[in-house]
Design a protein around this motif. Structure first.
Motif, PDB file in Angstrom:
ATOM      1  N   HIS A  99     -18.288  30.335  69.186  1.00  0.00           N
ATOM      2  CA  HIS A  99     -19.028  29.656  70.260  1.00  0.00           C
ATOM      3  C   HIS A  99     -20.544  29.674  70.082  1.00  0.00           C
ATOM      4  O   HIS A  99     -21.275  29.452  71.046  1.00  0.00           O
ATOM      5  CB  HIS A  99     -18.655  30.230  71.630  1.00  0.00           C
ATOM      6  N   LEU A 100     -21.018  29.977  68.874  1.00  0.00           N
ATOM      7  CA  LEU A 100     -22.454  29.985  68.601  1.00  0.00           C
ATOM      8  C   LEU A 100     -22.700  29.263  67.284  1.00  0.00           C
ATOM      9  O   LEU A 100     -21.798  29.170  66.444  1.00  0.00           O
ATOM     10  CB  LEU A 100     -22.983  31.420  68.507  1.00  0.00           C
ATOM     11  N   PRO A 101     -23.911  28.785  67.048  1.00  0.00           N
ATOM     12  CA  PRO A 101     -24.204  28.137  65.762  1.00  0.00           C
ATOM     13  C   PRO A 101     -23.938  29.088  64.595  1.00  0.00           C
ATOM     14  O   PRO A 101     -24.230  30.289  64.673  1.00  0.00           O
ATOM     15  CB  PRO A 101     -25.691  27.802  65.864  1.00  0.00           C
ATOM     16  N   ALA A 102     -23.365  28.549  63.530  1.00  0.00           N
ATOM     17  CA  ALA A 102     -23.045  29.350  62.347  1.00  0.00           C
ATOM     18  C   ALA A 102     -24.285  29.571  61.494  1.00  0.00           C
ATOM     19  O   ALA A 102     -25.283  28.872  61.624  1.00  0.00           O
ATOM     20  CB  ALA A 102     -21.961  28.651  61.536  1.00  0.00           C
ATOM     21  N   GLY A 103     -24.206  30.544  60.624  1.00  0.00           N
ATOM     22  CA  GLY A 103     -25.243  30.791  59.636  1.00  0.00           C
ATOM     23  C   GLY A 103     -26.184  31.923  59.996  1.00  0.00           C
ATOM     24  O   GLY A 103     -26.432  32.203  61.167  1.00  0.00           O
ATOM     25  N   ALA A 104     -26.680  32.574  58.947  1.00  0.00           N
ATOM     26  CA  ALA A 104     -27.609  33.690  59.121  1.00  0.00           C
ATOM     27  C   ALA A 104     -28.915  33.231  59.760  1.00  0.00           C
ATOM     28  O   ALA A 104     -29.502  33.954  60.571  1.00  0.00           O
ATOM     29  CB  ALA A 104     -27.880  34.362  57.776  1.00  0.00           C
TER      30      ALA A 104
END
Length: 173
Positions: free
Chosen positions: A81-86
Motif C-alpha cells: 500500500h505504499l510506493p515501491a523502491g528504496a
C-alpha cells in the motif's frame, strides 16, 4: 563464531557491511569495517544473525542516517500500500525526520523465522518541523508500529505493516 559477535561487530552474514574484530594495538571492543559481504540467496541464516541485522537497521534509523538506510533496502523494495523502491522509502523517512528531528524507534518485540522478521516498535518525537504538510505543533507524538520484513542478501526486499504516517497524522489532530 559466538565469540566474534558483539553488538557493534555482529559479524552477521545478513549485514551489507561485515564487521571483524581487530587485534593488535586495538582494544577488544574496537571493530573495523571489512569488505561488504552479502549472503547469497538461499544461504541459511541463523536467527541471531537476523536479530543482529535488525538491531543494525534500528540503529541506522535512530541515527537518522539516510545513506546507511538506503544500503539496507533493496533498490526495488516492495511495500504494501505504499510506493515501491528504496528512493520512496528514504524520501518518506526524510519527511518524518524534517517534522520530528528527534524521532526515535524502540523495539518492543522481534520475531524471526527463516528470511522474515516481525517487529513491534514504539516511535516517538516532538513535532517541531513541517511533516506531511502540517505546520509544527510542538506536540510530542508516540505511536505503535507493527511490520513484517522479508530479507535477502542483507536488505529488505518486502515490507508490510501499519500506516505509521497515518498514525502520526491522527495523533497530531
Amino acid at each position: 563464531t559466538g565469540a566474534d559477535r558483539g553488538r557493534a561487530g555482529c559479524g552477521c552474514t545478513l549485514s551489507p557491511v561485515r564487521w571483524r574484530s581487530v587485534r593488535g594495538n586495538r582494544g577488544p571492543g574496537d571493530a573495523v569495517a571489512a569488505a561488504p559481504r552479502r549472503a547469497p540467496d538461499n544461504e541459511h541464516v541463523e536467527p541471531w544473525e537476523t536479530r543482529d541485522w535488525f538491531q543494525e537497521f534500528l540503529d541506522v534509523l535512530n541515527r537518522h542516517d539516510l545513506v546507511a538506510l538506503r544500503d539496507l533496502l533493496s533498490p526495488d523494495v516492495r511495500r504494501a500500500h505504499l510506493p515501491a523502491g528504496a528512493d520512496a522509502w528514504v524520501s518518506e523517512y526524510a519527511d518524518l525526520l524534517r517534522g520530528f528531528p528527534d524521532w526515535q524507534w524502540r523495539r518492543i518485540q522481534l520475531l524471526v523465522e527463516d528470511d522474515r522478521a516481525a517487529v513491534h516498535l514504539r516511535g516517538s518525537g516532538a513535532h517541531t518541523g513541517v511533516f506531511d504538510g502540517l505546520a509544527p505543533t510542538r506536540r510530542r507524538v508516540s505511536i505503535a508500529s507493527f511490520a513484517m520484513y522479508r530479507l535477502a542478501r542483507g536488505r529488505i526486499v518486502e515490507a508490510s505493516g501499519t500506516d505509521d504516517a497515518g498514525a502520526i497524522r491522527t495523533a497530531l489532530s
